[in-house]
Motif scaffolding. Sequence first.
Motif: not given
Length: 503
Positions: A249-266
């Motif tokens: 669903r995020l992929a369907q949002l306007p192309r200029d959007m940019c997200f940042f998150t926190q994640i483990t390296m796994e």
Amino acid sequence: MTVHIVNPSHLSFGVGVITPRWLFVLAGATPAEFGTPRITDETLEQFDMNTVASGDVVGIGIHTGNALRGYEIGTLARARGATVVYGGIHATLYPDEARDLGGAHAVVRGDGDVVWPQVLREAKAGMLQRQYEGGRVDASSFVPARWELLPEGRYMWGSVQTVRGCPKHCSFCSVWRTDGQKPRQRTVDAVIGEIVELRRRGYRFVALADDNFYPVTLTDIAMAKRQNNEARLSELTALRAERFELMKRLAQLPRDMCFFTQITMEAAEDPEFLAAMKKAHILGALVGVESVTKEGLKDVYKGFNEAGDDLIIRLRKFREAGVHVLGSFIFGLPSDRPATFKSTQDVAQAAGVTFAQFVMLTPYPGTVDFEAWEKRVGADAPRVGDIPITRHWLIPQDQRPKVYAPHPVMSPDEIRQRTQAVWDGFYSLPNIWERSKCTPTLKSRLAFVLISKLYRQMYANTGIATDSARVNRANQWARMIAKPCRRLFTAQPMPNLQVPMQS
Ligand code: B12
Ligand code: SF4
């Protein structure tokens, strides 16, 4: 009766990087009968005590770093006849402190989403309790933020939480103990709804304020299969499927959007997941690397990370998949030696991380490390004035020592100086310029330099610098470049943007 909600800070920059999400969530949890709450984020400007009248409710959210400023506000508000309520991680850990030092009439422990309306109603009825247990509410009860209350033109990034809690158990982190180890994932619709709302208002950069965006690993699934644990397997696969649905669903949002998150390296071992992240415009992630040595990882109970050359390979996989890494490294682990500093900088550079932060091991309340440290120093803890350093957050800001975990072979000052040198090296102009090649145009390369410098300067202040001249310089710098930086992040509002359809 006015409801005030205050995010304390002893420093105000006029412009903020990321919206403090809890302010807008608590506003969302405020029942309509109390009117629109007055929100103050002191990272923008100081709270105006003149707006507080007798009988108002003042809700103050504190983490350890801003608790003392929070107590100042609470004490003054109480003196004006307001009802003072504290919440947030620090109040959850030390409710008595908020009462003894911050003038609290009540303290909310845990999540505020569900209990806040009860607090307000009981305050109005004169039946306020001393303490409320907000607990860990189910993801379906997370309250969406009221983004229409955002002040115009003040923040660079919106913030939306997609999951709370983390299944790991790192020794320096309190998240798994306060937010729990069971991931509480919000529904896709709830997350997308908020993001669309932010984009309508001109926010195209959104931080996914998650503890760990990848709560189910392929190893977890393989283990459940091996153990023939059907219930666990179906729980894990459902959580994983929901993550993919969200990214679709995020992929369907306007192309200029940019997200940042926190994640483990796994996540690097899961190419399907990384590819979905890239498609979903999740173009950056903070990865807790912590240490480049096996011994260091053992020190922090983070055996699931890689070290040495395998670490470089893992981190590069993010980059190859088009996801930028903000590598987070810790210095001052018991197994660290003077040579660790240089080798860490080398690994950060060789692994192609786009940004990096180098923090000194700090015992935060609520963590395993803090408890061990507090037990070890006991009543003999050094004091500043009357206050033992095991309560360092109560020491006035200008006298507050940086408190770092004691080290077997290096003094705190040696660790600090070496850490500072790594920051200076990693963020030297030639190194930043080299990294800026990851952006396509000269203009974007210049923007990259500006942002790298802002990041470095803001950190020098909240992070490791102890020399006040350096801190002041960093502050002025940050203040100066924060405004032009904000412009880099804004976009034309899209008031008519529709919520993408479910697949
Ligand atoms: C996103 C995030 C950040 C972001 C954005 C911060 C921002 N502007 O919002 C960034 C990357 C900038 C950041 C930086 C730091 N962070 Co941070 N961050 C988080 C994270 C992952 C999510 C915060 C969030 O938005 N949560 C969503 C909201 C809705 O939840 P919430 O804040 O918990 O609020 C709920 C309840 O607490 C309660 N509540 C809160 N306030 C109030 C007030 C009242 C009156 C009531 C009734 C209820 C209530 O109700 C809310 C709704 O349920 C948390 C972990 C976590 N799970 O909270 C760590 C966390 C808050 N960060 C932490 C730390 C240590 C830091 C840094 C010091 C890291 C560093 N070494 O530099 C810096 C400090 C920055 C600063 N000076 O403030 C620690 C704090 C530990 C502590 N004891 O204080 C946490 C808990 C993570 C951890 N590892 O333990 N962080
Ligand atoms: S993986 Fe991250 S959020 Fe989870 S316990 Fe470790 S440091 Fe905390």
